[in-house]
Design a protein around this motif. Structure first.
Motif, mmCIF file in Angstrom:
data_model
loop_
_atom_site.group_PDB
_atom_site.id
_atom_site.type_symbol
_atom_site.label_atom_id
_atom_site.label_comp_id
_atom_site.label_asym_id
_atom_site.label_seq_id
_atom_site.Cartn_x
_atom_site.Cartn_y
_atom_site.Cartn_z
ATOM 1 N N THR A 596 126.747 -50.157 48.276
ATOM 2 C CA THR A 596 126.461 -51.556 47.972
ATOM 3 C C THR A 596 125.205 -51.686 47.133
ATOM 4 O O THR A 596 124.173 -51.082 47.460
ATOM 5 C CB THR A 596 126.246 -52.350 49.287
ATOM 6 N N ASP A 599 125.002 -57.737 45.727
ATOM 7 C CA ASP A 599 126.182 -58.341 46.341
ATOM 8 C C ASP A 599 127.473 -57.673 45.881
ATOM 9 O O ASP A 599 128.556 -58.112 46.166
ATOM 10 C CB ASP A 599 126.224 -59.851 46.045
ATOM 11 N N ARG A 600 127.359 -56.586 45.128
ATOM 12 C CA ARG A 600 128.563 -55.868 44.701
ATOM 13 C C ARG A 600 128.687 -54.585 45.522
ATOM 14 O O ARG A 600 127.706 -53.981 45.919
ATOM 15 C CB ARG A 600 128.477 -55.478 43.229
ATOM 16 N N SER A 601 129.907 -54.147 45.722
ATOM 17 C CA SER A 601 130.082 -52.885 46.452
ATOM 18 C C SER A 601 131.344 -52.181 45.967
ATOM 19 O O SER A 601 132.207 -52.777 45.328
ATOM 20 C CB SER A 601 130.137 -53.123 47.952
ATOM 21 N N LEU A 626 128.861 -51.608 39.615
ATOM 22 C CA LEU A 626 127.996 -51.981 40.732
ATOM 23 C C LEU A 626 126.783 -52.777 40.270
ATOM 24 O O LEU A 626 126.344 -53.706 40.942
ATOM 25 C CB LEU A 626 127.514 -50.720 41.460
#
Ligand SMILES: Nc1ncnc2c1ncn2[C@@H]1O[C@H](COP(=O)(O)OP(=O)(O)O)[C@@H](O)[C@H]1O
Ligand SMILES: [Mg+2]
Lengths: 812, 231
Positions: A596, A599-601, A626
């Motif tokens: 992560t 807020d992206r993963s 990412l």
């Protein structure tokens, strides 16, 4: 015969000088080895049990996790446990690296268990305090009250030095000691030799308590463990002593050749004396007995001188090292009488063996020889054809065996082939060496004129003597060049491997995004050849916690100044390469983890790898997914050739520390391996050097004895118009021709053996290994031996030039 | 007029000191004419070899002067003496005349080579041919000393002494190791070199037989000239 023996000892002792020296050096070698090994043994054994004082039991070789568990369990149960072991960490002060790989050990919590001896200050009383080994403190100029940073990056620990300590035993010494509460953070990087457990004072109870925590622990009594350590020390020292004695054996073998040659020459010169003795009624037995007694007297003299000299040198060396370098932790030297007797016996035996054949030749002198005109300078007869045929056959067999060894990768066949080839060349020596000298003599003729031709002529007039003299040098040179070539080849193989393992010299990885100017500042450091900004972002990997992710910057391996030594693992877009030392607890290669960033993963498959610092490696596309705005997360540096890893790390830390970046110093590990190879090569070459020195004594000896024989010739040459300087030059040229030809043959053989060895043993084992000729070193060997030949000629040529023509001719 | 090849004035030579003092030469005044064959005779220990060594610059006299080929030898250092010998003198000794590792031809050319002269010089090459022919050793040129008889070795030595056309050839007991027939041959060659090549030869010998080949005979006893006989 007594009077004859004493008289000849009186007259000829001086001529035995060089032979004597050859044996003495060999005997000294043995005695010094014994002295040093006893000193090392005593040093290693001293205080070996002290860290375990007061323990009930010792756990042998626990895993670091088990050790940690036991220490915690002991604390809870009211018992006490402490471990003997280390983690290797960088130690810095004020951003300056003092030691990039310092051993950091444990100081036990309870005062009565602290086996370290306090020299200055006090022991730590709580976290954030450390004691430092006095010798390490001396090297790093560390004092009580200094603030040190142990480790790098997020795991770094700042401590205050509260005291300096000394370790009673070499086996447990570390540079820095921390309390367990501080040390525990590096549990996964600990190397634990043993753990001491102290409870009720009962072994069985301790064993039970330990088994409760770690069921399969190897728990032994303290005495048994210390005995085992002592045995390890003894075995280790014995192995080293045996290896060194192997070199002593080589040196003695060379000494045998030198003495044998000396006896052969001296007895040939004295053939008329012996014949005269026979004429006046001495029996064959009486003559031989007197000659044998002469060699016995020489052997005894050499053995006694060697033993005394060896004792003096050995004790002197140990005393010097102990005084100058206390950190070497040598103990007192104690040479057991059995060593002295053995060394003396070897010296004596070597002399008698070397004298045996020449004395047998004395037996064959007929009384009539005294009546014939002096023929000591007669050109000796041609070498037997049988010898040449046998020699050629042995060389052919040896070469065939070497080829077979290469094909089959078989070490025993390799040894047989090498030995065979060498023996064959020795057999061919009386033909081969003079032939080569004649060829080289043409060059000498061109360079030095008639003096050169005379020198070449002198060098080959007695092929057997020349071959024997060359053989003694051949042994040392062959082994030396084989080692140099083998090491150079292994080094290239290793360095290819190191390129893979440590593709980045210095990796500076931030815990947060690095300021943009860091890359230019790092790149401007003296000794940095290239710097590249590595894109990435601080990330969270499920199961591993905070680990930054980075992607290989384009052109890092291929740019104008490539930063990478080797290729990084290629990363698929669904993979993440995690440093090995983060894996193991919970997350294994092959697992799928969620990575992560903000807020992206992404879900990625874990692969193990290392070499680019404390960050996980992802593909560029994954990173883009990412962290679209990825900025500088790390900087990779390429060090200039010859840059000092310690200095460089210091300069890098000074820039990296303030911005919270950790450093991985691949350069230091790479140069550590280099240093190890240098030490091994240097040690082996140094030990072989003793054999070479003896061989050079042999050259000086042969030349000196020949000069005595050729007194008349030199006088004649002087009468005919050779100046003193030309006489000296002639003898020097003779010695150099002999030394260089022997060295060239030796180098050829050495390179051949190394080639076979590398092809047979290294290439199958290491990918990309191949034979590398260290041209510079080989040239240095040849140049050194030429120089040494010159040196060997100094004394004989001076003596030869001193003869005035009239005096030389008057020797009627 | 007769040119002087060499002369000495008040030449003395002593060895040792104190109890071991030996006066090998006691004030020798000597003129050696050029182009003649001079024999120096005398009993063993009379100083013949010492005289020759001093004349040839092989040894330094204790006092007195030596002039050879117009050159005063006193005051020359070792290198200068060596070069002087190389360029102006030839030697034949009793034994060990030749270097064992060189062939006959190489032995003959040795002084020339040492002097750095080119053996292809027409004069030298012609002289070589002439000398080798005169001495009858042309078939032995590629042999080494060990493969030659004593007489042949001495002839090679004479060839070597003659090839540079030196001012004087010194011969110290050149027939000492030879039988009488071979001796006669060698002596005849020395005499021919004087007659046919115009060479100056000074020979030391204790054999009356050998002295008969000489033009002049100087007899030495106890380090002094006892008599001088011109043949
Ligand atoms: N190098 C020397 N040292 C001491 N004495 C010497 C030496 N050479 C010659 N002599 C002595 O000088 C004397 C003359 O010797 P030498 O000229 O050799 O005589 P000859 O050649 O006539 O036999 C002898 O008594 C001899 O012992
Ligand atoms: Mg004499």
């Amino acid at each position: 015969m007594r009077t004859v023996l004493l008289a000849s000892l009186r007259t000829h002792t001086r001529r035995y000088g060089a032979a004597l020296l050859a044996i003495v050096v060999g005997v000294v070698f043995i005695v010094v080895t014994a002295a040093l090994s006893s000193s090392v043994r005593n040093g290693l054994s001293a205080g070996i049990g002290e860290p375990y004082a007061g323990a009930d039991a010792v756990v042998d070789d626990p895993s670091p996790e088990d050790a940690a568990r036991l220490i915690d369990a002991a604390a809870k149960s009211g018992a006490d446990a402490w471990m003997i072991g280390w983690t290797t960490q960088q130690v810095a002060r004020d951003g300056k690296v003092l030691d990039s790989s310092a051993d950091v050990g444990q100081v036990p919590d309870r005062p009565e268990r602290r086996w370290q001896k306090l020299v200055d200050g006090r022991f730590p009383s709580g976290p954030g305090e450390a004691v430092v080994d006095v010798n390490a403190a001396k090297v790093g100029e560390i004092g009580v009250g200094d603030h040190l940073r142990v480790g790098t990056g997020t795991g770094a620990l700042d401590v205050t030095v509260t005291g300096l300590v000394d370790s009673p035993s070499t086996y447990s010494v570390a540079s820095v000691y921390l309390l367990w509460s501080d040390l525990a953070r590096w549990t996964d990087r600990l190397y634990v030799t043993s753990l001491a457990w102290s409870g009720s004072g009962d072994l069985a109870a301790a064993r039970g308590a330990i088994d409760d925590v770690v069921p399969d622990a190897d728990t032994v009594a303290v005495d048994a463990y210390v005995q085992k350590l002592q045995k390890d020390v003894n075995n280790g020292v014995d192995v080293i002593a045996i290896v060194v004695l192997l070199f002593a054996a080589i040196a003695l073998l060379v000494a045998v050749l030198v003495i044998n040659n000396t006896f052969a020459i001296l007895f040939a010169q004295r053939a008329r004396d012996f014949a005269l003795l026979r004429c006046v009624g001495a029996t064959r037995r009486q003559v031989v007995r007197s000659v044998r007694l002469e060699s016995l007297a020489l052997g005894v003299l050499a053995a006694v001188t060697g033993v005394l000299g060896g004792l003096g040198l050995g004790h002197g060396l140990v005393a010097l090292v102990r005084h100058q370098w206390p950190s070497a932790r040598l103990g007192p030297a104690e040479v057991a009488p059995v060593w002295l007797i053995a060394a003396a016996a070897v010296g004596l035996g070597v002399t008698l063996v070397a004298a045996w054949l020449p004395t047998r030749r004395v037996v064959r002198v007929s009384p009539l020889a005294a009546l014939r005109p002096d023929d000591s300078t007669r050109v000796s007869t041609r070498t037997g054809r049988v010898r040449v045929v046998v020699g050629l056959a042995v060389v052919a067999l040896g070469l065939a065996a070497l080829a077979a060894a290469v094909a089959a990768s078989s070490p025993p066949v390799l040894v047989v082939g090498g030995a065979g080839t060498f023996v064959g060349v020795l057999l061919l020596g009386p033909v081969l060496v003079p032939g080569l000298i004649r060829t080289a003599g043409r060059l000498a003729h061109r360079a030095l004129g008639p003096v050169g031709r005379l020198a070449a002529g002198n060098a080959v007039r007695n092929p057997r003597r020349t071959a024997a003299t060359a053989a003694s040098l051949l042994i040392g040179v062959t082994l030396t060049t084989a080692v140099l070539t083998g090491m150079a080849s292994s080094r290239t193989a290793l360095s290819a491997e190191m390129d893979e393992q440590y593709p980045v010299d210095l990796a500076v990885t931030g815990t947060a995004t690095l300021p943009p100017d860091v890359v230019t500042r790092l790149g401007a450091i003296d000794g940095v050849d290239g710097a590249v900004s590595v894109p990435g972002a601080p990330a969270e990997i499920a199961g591993l916690g905070k680990v930054p992710v980075v992607a290989e910057p384009s052109g890092a391996a291929t740019g104008v100044r490539p930063v990478l030594h080797g290729d990084l693992p290629s990363v698929g877009s669904r993979q993440v390469v995690v440093p090995w030392d983060l894996l193991g607890d919970g997350v294994e290669p092959g697992d799928r983890v969620v990575v992560t960033v903000g807020d992206r993963s992404a879900r990625l498959r874990v692969v193990g790898g290392e070499g680019w610092g404390e960050a996980a490696l992802v593909s560029t596309s994954t990173l883009h997914r990412l962290a679209p705005g990825a900025a500088t997360q790390a900087v990779w540096l390429r060090a200039a050739d010859g840059a000092d890893p310690q200095d460089l790390a210091g300069s890098v830390e000074a820039i990296g520390s303030p911005v919270g970046a950790g450093l991985q110093n691949g350069l230091a590990r790479r140069s550590y391996v280099d240093v190890q190879l240098d030490v091994v090569t240097g040690g082996v070459v140094g030990l072989l050097g003793i054999a070479v020195v003896i061989a050079l004594v042999g050259i000086a000896n042969t030349l000196g004895l020949s000069v005595l024989e050729r007194g008349r010739e030199h006088a004649l040459l002087r009468a005919l118009g050779l100046t003193r300087r030309q006489v000296r030059r002639m003898l020097a040229a003779e010695a150099v021709l002999l030394a260089v030809v022997a060295t060239l043959v030796g180098t050829t053989l050495g390179v051949l053996f190394a080639w076979a060895g590398v092809r047979a043993l290294v290439e199958p084992a290491v990918d990309g290994a191949h034979v590398v000729l260290p041209w510079g070193q080989l040239a240095l060997v040849v140049a050194t031996s030429a120089l040494a030949g010159l040196l060997a000629a100094v004394v004989p040529s001076r003596r030869a030039a001193k003869v005035t023509p009239a005096a030389g001719l008057a020797l009627e | 007029m007769t040119d002087l090849a060499a002369s000495t004035r008040g030449l003395t030579k002593s060895y040792g000191h104190g109890d071991t003092l030996v006066h090998a030469l006691r004030g020798v005044d000597l003129d050696l004419p050029a182009g003649r064959f001079t024999a120096i005779m005398g009993p063993s220990g009379s100083g013949k070899s010492t005289l020759m060594h001093c004349l040839a610059g092989l040894d330094q006299p204790t006092s007195g002067s030596v002039t050879v080929a117009g050159r005063e030898l006193a005051g020359l250092d070792d290198d200068a003496l060596t070069r002087f010998r190389r360029d102006h003198l030839g030697f034949v000794f009793q034994a060990f005349n030749l270097l064992p590792m060189l062939t006959a031809a190489q032995n003959i050319w040795l002084p020339t080579e040492l002097a750095g002269r080119d053996r292809r010089e027409p004069a030298l090459a012609a002289r070589f041919e002439q000398v080798v022919d005169t001495l009858g050793i042309s078939s032995r040129l590629t042999h080494r000393p060990a493969e030659m008889s004593g007489g042949q070795q001495q002839r090679v030595a004479i060839a070597r002494a003659l090839v540079t056309a030196p001012a004087i050839v010194f011969a110290d007991e050149p027939t000492g190791n030879l039988d009488s027939t071979t001796s006669a041959e060698v002596l005849a060659f020395l005499r021919r070199s004087v007659r046919e090549l115009g060479q100056t030869v000074v020979m030391v010998t204790h054999e009356t037989e050998a002295a008969r080949y000489a033009d002049d005979v100087i007899v030495l006893t106890d380090g002094q000239i006892a008599s001088r006989v011109a043949a």
